[in-house]
Each structure stands twice: as structure tokens, then as C-alpha cells.
Design a protein around this motif. Structure first.
Motif, PDB file in Angstrom:
ATOM      1  N   UNK A   1       0.980  -1.209  -0.013  1.00  0.00           N
ATOM      2  CA  UNK A   1      -0.143  -0.120  -0.078  1.00  0.00           C
ATOM      3  C   UNK A   1       0.829   1.259  -0.086  1.00  0.00           C
ATOM      4  N   UNK A   2       1.046   1.912  -1.222  1.00  0.00           N
ATOM      5  CA  UNK A   2       1.957   2.762  -1.168  1.00  0.00           C
ATOM      6  C   UNK A   2       1.667   4.227  -0.296  1.00  0.00           C
ATOM      7  N   UNK A   3       0.690   4.427  -0.426  1.00  0.00           N
ATOM      8  CA  UNK A   3       0.013   5.715   0.371  1.00  0.00           C
ATOM      9  C   UNK A   3       0.331   5.587   1.863  1.00  0.00           C
ATOM     10  N   UNK A   4      -0.208   4.436   2.280  1.00  0.00           N
ATOM     11  CA  UNK A   4      -0.021   4.261   3.705  1.00  0.00           C
ATOM     12  C   UNK A   4       1.459   4.129   4.228  1.00  0.00           C
ATOM     13  N   UNK A   5       2.408   3.614   3.129  1.00  0.00           N
ATOM     14  CA  UNK A   5       3.833   3.651   3.398  1.00  0.00           C
ATOM     15  C   UNK A   5       4.382   5.022   3.717  1.00  0.00           C
ATOM     16  N   UNK A   6       3.882   5.967   2.586  1.00  0.00           N
ATOM     17  CA  UNK A   6       4.451   7.302   2.651  1.00  0.00           C
ATOM     18  C   UNK A   6       3.886   8.037   3.790  1.00  0.00           C
ATOM     19  N   UNK A   7       2.695   7.889   4.279  1.00  0.00           N
ATOM     20  CA  UNK A   7       2.158   8.377   5.438  1.00  0.00           C
ATOM     21  C   UNK A   7       2.942   8.068   6.686  1.00  0.00           C
ATOM     22  N   UNK A   8       3.218   6.474   6.809  1.00  0.00           N
ATOM     23  CA  UNK A   8       3.722   6.235   7.894  1.00  0.00           C
ATOM     24  C   UNK A   8       5.241   6.790   8.142  1.00  0.00           C
ATOM     25  N   UNK A   9       5.905   6.668   7.139  1.00  0.00           N
ATOM     26  CA  UNK A   9       7.122   7.460   7.217  1.00  0.00           C
ATOM     27  C   UNK A   9       7.054   8.884   7.705  1.00  0.00           C
ATOM     28  N   UNK A  10       6.213   9.576   7.432  1.00  0.00           N
ATOM     29  CA  UNK A  10       6.108  11.002   7.521  1.00  0.00           C
ATOM     30  C   UNK A  10       5.676  10.961   9.204  1.00  0.00           C
ATOM     31  N   UNK A  11       4.606  10.368   9.307  1.00  0.00           N
ATOM     32  CA  UNK A  11       4.039  10.318  10.766  1.00  0.00           C
ATOM     33  C   UNK A  11       5.300   9.754  11.929  1.00  0.00           C
ATOM     34  N   UNK A  12       6.076   8.937  11.483  1.00  0.00           N
ATOM     35  CA  UNK A  12       7.352   8.649  12.361  1.00  0.00           C
ATOM     36  C   UNK A  12       8.299   9.736  12.527  1.00  0.00           C
ATOM     37  N   UNK A  13       8.423  10.301  11.481  1.00  0.00           N
ATOM     38  CA  UNK A  13       9.300  11.757  11.327  1.00  0.00           C
ATOM     39  C   UNK A  13       8.686  12.821  12.166  1.00  0.00           C
ATOM     40  N   UNK A  14       7.408  12.840  12.431  1.00  0.00           N
ATOM     41  CA  UNK A  14       6.866  13.910  12.823  1.00  0.00           C
ATOM     42  C   UNK A  14       5.911  13.635  14.048  1.00  0.00           C
ATOM     43  N   UNK A  15       6.294  12.594  14.776  1.00  0.00           N
ATOM     44  CA  UNK A  15       5.439  12.169  15.896  1.00  0.00           C
ATOM     45  C   UNK A  15       5.835  13.223  17.075  1.00  0.00           C
ATOM     46  N   UNK A  16       6.698  13.767  17.300  1.00  0.00           N
ATOM     47  CA  UNK A  16       7.092  14.800  18.202  1.00  0.00           C
ATOM     48  C   UNK A  16       6.404  16.092  18.168  1.00  0.00           C
ATOM     49  N   UNK A  17       6.090  16.422  16.903  1.00  0.00           N
ATOM     50  CA  UNK A  17       5.628  17.739  16.492  1.00  0.00           C
ATOM     51  C   UNK A  17       4.165  17.726  16.675  1.00  0.00           C
ATOM     52  N   UNK A  18       3.323  16.720  16.764  1.00  0.00           N
ATOM     53  CA  UNK A  18       2.164  16.792  17.298  1.00  0.00           C
ATOM     54  C   UNK A  18       1.602  16.438  18.615  1.00  0.00           C
ATOM     55  N   UNK A  19       0.398  16.228  18.879  1.00  0.00           N
ATOM     56  CA  UNK A  19      -0.039  15.783  20.235  1.00  0.00           C
ATOM     57  C   UNK A  19       0.351  14.322  20.166  1.00  0.00           C
ATOM     58  N   UNK A  20       0.645  13.813  21.213  1.00  0.00           N
ATOM     59  CA  UNK A  20       1.099  12.307  21.568  1.00  0.00           C
ATOM     60  C   UNK A  20      -0.120  11.609  21.213  1.00  0.00           C
ATOM     61  N   UNK A  21      -1.318  11.912  21.631  1.00  0.00           N
ATOM     62  CA  UNK A  21      -2.443  11.156  21.692  1.00  0.00           C
ATOM     63  C   UNK A  21      -3.903  11.980  21.508  1.00  0.00           C
ATOM     64  N   UNK A  22      -4.997  11.457  21.122  1.00  0.00           N
ATOM     65  CA  UNK A  22      -6.032  12.393  20.739  1.00  0.00           C
ATOM     66  C   UNK A  22      -6.569  12.898  22.184  1.00  0.00           C
ATOM     67  N   UNK A  23      -6.086  12.320  23.289  1.00  0.00           N
ATOM     68  CA  UNK A  23      -6.653  12.759  24.588  1.00  0.00           C
ATOM     69  C   UNK A  23      -6.091  13.945  24.798  1.00  0.00           C
ATOM     70  N   UNK A  24      -4.896  14.655  24.444  1.00  0.00           N
ATOM     71  CA  UNK A  24      -4.352  15.828  24.429  1.00  0.00           C
ATOM     72  C   UNK A  24      -5.063  16.915  23.397  1.00  0.00           C
TER      73      UNK A  24
END
Length: 479
Positions: free
Chosen positions: A316-339
Motif C-alpha cells: 500500500x504505497x500511500x500508507x507507506x508514505x504516511x507512515x514514514x511522515x508520521x514517524x518523522x513528525x511524531x514529536x511535532x503533534x500531540x502524542x494522543x488524541x486525549x491531548x
């Protein structure tokens, strides 16, 4: 604000495909000069190249009819090729009819062109081969073979294909197909694949606006870029409603032809004619769950869901691309939706600890009130009972009838169905007393002097005369 939201095509990109159609032509040329010879040749000739989209996890693909069904006759192409090769004459390998200077060869060439007649010297058979290339990483170099199930009556009409290979496990990504072309739809995106897809050549997206809204044509200012897009093998590309991120049609045109939207109603009618159905698959459900967190920048929440998508569909090419971006920017966004910003809370809220403390205090107060009252009631009842026992009648009864727990306990096991056991007076034999004891009431038996002894059915102790409560256990007496 311009109504082309970021990520509005993310639901469509995974299901975008490239479609390539070729005709496999077999031609049998009869040369009757002297000894009759049969010359058999096989050729592959392009029919059409364009874009399309998958609407079912087992591989039901929609594209434009002009992509898989050419208006050119492949029999003419095969005749030109075989004559040029066998008779060594100069004839272009195209779809046009030509003439030769040699009268004999020219007659034979014209007899080889369609349609078939009695004097035809060529027999031609042609089979269209369709190959679908999904947007996957790693890519599928050879593509998936597909069967042509349904075509329309014009190049812009929908054509329906069914993958012969690649959809066995029903995990192919699909596009969300809309129900109708609404009258208010104006802002759209056109999504197609002008080249075979890979991680380096993802689908191409062009913004476009319907003019008038809900119509089948686009704004004049945008027709030039759409014509270039379609001329680069873009016929059959999906048209996406930016408001709902759903496919509302396919586009054709370019090369001098007007850019036209074929609405989703025609696509659904073609699927019905092909006896096939558009539906989403399990991969789509998990993937769109991940998109909700991803586009709200809750990357920590999106990461495990995207990983689940790739467990179900590793390419799944789009999921691969989104996963790479999410891992690289994990610290920039809220850690969980509870925040996430919560709804406004009331001005005064009691904590759980405070509520618990209040409950404990309330229980303590009730106990402090209830215990003295109970003890006082039992003490008063006991005093009344003791005074009643001093009467001559009670004194006589006490001499002839022991309380429960002394001689009465020797009377044997309790009778079935009574509580407490039926009692027997000493010297009265082994037979049961004629008085049955009913729980929750007082019971009495005749004493040896003719008086009646009353006792509590709860604890078995003697009751004072006209007492409403047992002085020993506090049980209510129903006389």
C-alpha cells in the motif's frame, strides 16, 4: 478560503490504476502464386493507454471505453505489416489503407483489407489484452491481466474490467464511489496515472472546477491544462468531489476533443450491466481510520493503524508514505488524541476523592443514629418482657415450657417446610405440636396450666404479653 482541502484525494490515490490495452492479432495470408503457401504472422498493436480506478477489493476496474476499445481497425494494421514483410514492399505499419504501384500486389493487398469477402486472401483474428498497473510499492512490473467485461457506445462511456489475477485475496485498495453528481458540486480534483506507477511516479492530481456547478464541462480557463493532462494518457482519470472526497465521474478529452465529465450515474449503470458491484474492502476501512488521526496531526495514534494497513496490504504505497511522515513528525503533534482541545468543562467539578469522602461520612452518620435507636428499642422491649414474665400466668408457663435452645432442642430435627421447627411440650409424646410456625409472626402453644406461651419465630425466645417486637432480637411480631 479556496475549497480544495489538503488530503481530499487521499481516499482515492490508493485505488488509482493505469490501464494499457493491446490487440493480439493473428493474420493468415494465402499466396496462390504457383504453389499455394500460407503465411502466418502474429502482432501486438496498441489499442489505448489511460487511467482508471478500482471499485472493488477483488479487482473491478473502471476506465473509459476509448482506452480499451480503439476506433482503428487492427486488421488493416496486420495487413500492412504482413505485406511489407512477406512481399518486401514499403508500406507503413499503421491503420491506413495504402495502394501499391504493382497492380498484382496492389490487388492482393486490397483483397487482404477488411471486410472479409469471397476473394479475400487474408484471415484475421484479434484478441484485446488489457493490463492493469496498480499504484503499489514495490510496483508490479508486469501488471495484472484483466478481462474486458463491458464497454460503452462512445469513447467517453465507462468500460468495466475484472482482474484475472491479483485480486484473489480481496485486499486491493479501492476508491469511494459517490452516489450521484450533485447540482452544487464545483470544486474537484482529477486523479490519474500518465505513466506506470511507482514510488517515484505517483498519481498526478490536477485541480479543476465544473462550469456550471454540477455540470459535465469545466471552466474555460482550466481546459488547457486538462487537455495536456489527458493527452498524456490521462483518459479515464477519476474526478473527485473535494467536499466529500468521493469519485463522481471520469474525464475524457484532449487532443482537440472537449474535456468532458462522465458522471458517476453512468458508471453505476455500467457496473449493473456488467453484473458487478462497487464495494469497499477491509484494507480501506483500516486505512481511513488511520487518515482521521493522520490529518488531525495525531501521528502517535496514526502510526499503529498505518502499520496494521501494511500488515494487511504490504505494498500500500500511500500508507507507506504516511507512515514514514508520521514517524518523522511524531514529536511535532500531540502524542494522543486525549491531548486534543476538550469541550468546555463546568466551572465547579467535585473530584472523585471528595465524593468518596462525603459518602463515607454520610454512612457513618446513619450508623451513629441507627445503632442507639436499635439498642434503646431492644432494651425497652426486654424490660417489658421481663415484667410480663413475673405474672402468675407467665411463671406457670415457664415451668412447663422451656425456651427454644434448651429442652426444645431435644425434640428432634425441624419438620420440613417450617421455620423454626415445630415444638413439643415435655411429656406430650413424640408427636408434633398442632401449632405451625410461620416466619415473620409470633407463634403460641398451650401450656400445661391452659395459658398460651408466645415466642419469637426469629430467635425462639419468649415474648412479653402484647409485645410488638421481640425483646431479644428486635424482630417484629404479628400477633
Amino acid at each position: 478560503m479556496h475549497p480544495h482541502p489538503s488530503g481530499s484525494t487521499d481516499r482515492v490515490l490508493p485505488g488509482t490504476v493505469r490501464v494499457e490495452a493491446q490487440a493480439h492479432v493473428t493474420i493468415n495470408l494465402l499466396d496462390d502464386r504457383g504453389v499455394i503457401q500460407q503465411v502466418v504472422r502474429e502482432y501486438e498493436t496498441p489499442v489505448g493507454i489511460g487511467s482508471g480506478f478500482n471499485v472493488s477489493p477483488d479487482g473491478v476496474v473502471v476506465t473509459a471505453t476509448g482506452v480499451v476499445q480503439s476506433g482503428k481497425d487492427v486488421s488493416i494494421y496486420a495487413a500492412n505489416r504482413v505485406f511489407a514483410e512477406y512481399f518486401k514492399v514499403k508500406i507503413p505499419a499503421d491503420f491506413s489503407r495504402h495502394k501499391l504501384k504493382n497492380p498484382d500486389l496492389n490487388g492482393r493487398l486490397q483483397a487482404c483489407y477488411p471486410p472479409q469477402r469471397q476473394n479475400s486472401n487474408c484471415i484475421v483474428t484479434a484478441v484485446t489484452k488489457v493490463t492493469v498497473f496498480p499504484y503499489a510499492d514495490p510496483p508490479v512490473p508486469e501488471g495484472y491481466p484483466a478481462d474486458l467485461v463491458h464497454t460503452g457506445t462512445s469513447p467517453s462511456a465507462p468500460a468495466v474490467l475484472k482482474l484475472a489475477k491479483g485480486g484473489e485475496d480481496s485486499t486491493l485498495p479501492t476508491v469511494p464511489l459517490g452516489t450521484g453528481l450533485g447540482s452544487g458540486i464545483e470544486s474537484t480534483d482529477v486523479v490519474g496515472l500518465p505513466v506506470r506507477p511507482s514510488a517515484k511516479t505517483p498519481p498526478k492530481v490536477e485541480t479543476a472546477h465544473l462550469d456550471p456547478p454540477g455540470g459535465r464541462t469545466f471552466k474555460p480557463a482550466e481546459r488547457s491544462k486538462l487537455s495536456t493532462f489527458l493527452s498524456n494518457d490521462g483518459d479515464g482519470a477519476a474526478v473527485v468531489d473535494d467536499g466529500k472526497s468521493e469519485v463522481i465521474g471520469l474525464v475524457t478529452g484532449g487532443g482537440g476533443a472537449p474535456e468532458t465529465l462522465t458522471p458517476v450515474e453512468d458508471i453505476r449503470a455500467a457496473l449493473v450491466a456488467a453484473n458487478l458491484t462497487a464495494r469497499r474492502g477491509p484494507v480501506d476501512v483500516v486505512y481511513e481510520t488511520a487518515l482521521a488521526s493522520y490529518h488531525n496531526k495525531f501521528y502517535a495514534n496514526a502510526i499503529p493503524v498505518l502499520e496494521q494497513v501494511l500488515r494487511l496490504r504490504p505494498d500500500h504505497a500511500v500508507a507507506q508514505d504516511h507512515l514514514r511522515f508520521a514517524r518523522a513528525n511524531r514529536a511535532k503533534g500531540p502524542s494522543t488524541q486525549a491531548n486534543a482541545p476538550a469541550a468546555r468543562k463546568p466551572a465547579f467539578v467535585l473530584s472523585p476523592l471528595v465524593l468518596t469522602a462525603i459518602g463515607v461520612v454520610a454512612v457513618g452518620v446513619l450508623i451513629a443514629i441507627a445503632v442507639p435507636l436499635t439498642l434503646r428499642r431492644r432494651r425497652q422491649a426486654g424490660e417489658d418482657g421481663a415484667e410480663g414474665d413475673r405474672t402468675p400466668e407467665r411463671m406457670a408457663a415457664a415451668a412447663t415450657w422451656p425456651p427454644l435452645g434448651t429442652q426444645a432442642m431435644d425434640a428432634g430435627p425441624p419438620a420440613e417446610g417450617s421455620f423454626p421447627a415445630q415444638r413439643r411440650a415435655p411429656g406430650s409424646g413424640t408427636g408434633p405440636s398442632p401449632v405451625a410456625v410461620v416466619p415473620g409472626s409470633a407463634a403460641g402453644v398451650a401450656g400445661g396450666n391452659g395459658t398460651q406461651v408466645v415466642f419469637c419465630t426469629q430467635c425462639g425466645m419468649r415474648l412479653g404479653k402484647a409485645h410488638r417486637f421481640c425483646g431479644f432480637c428486635g424482630h417484629a411480631v404479628d400477633q
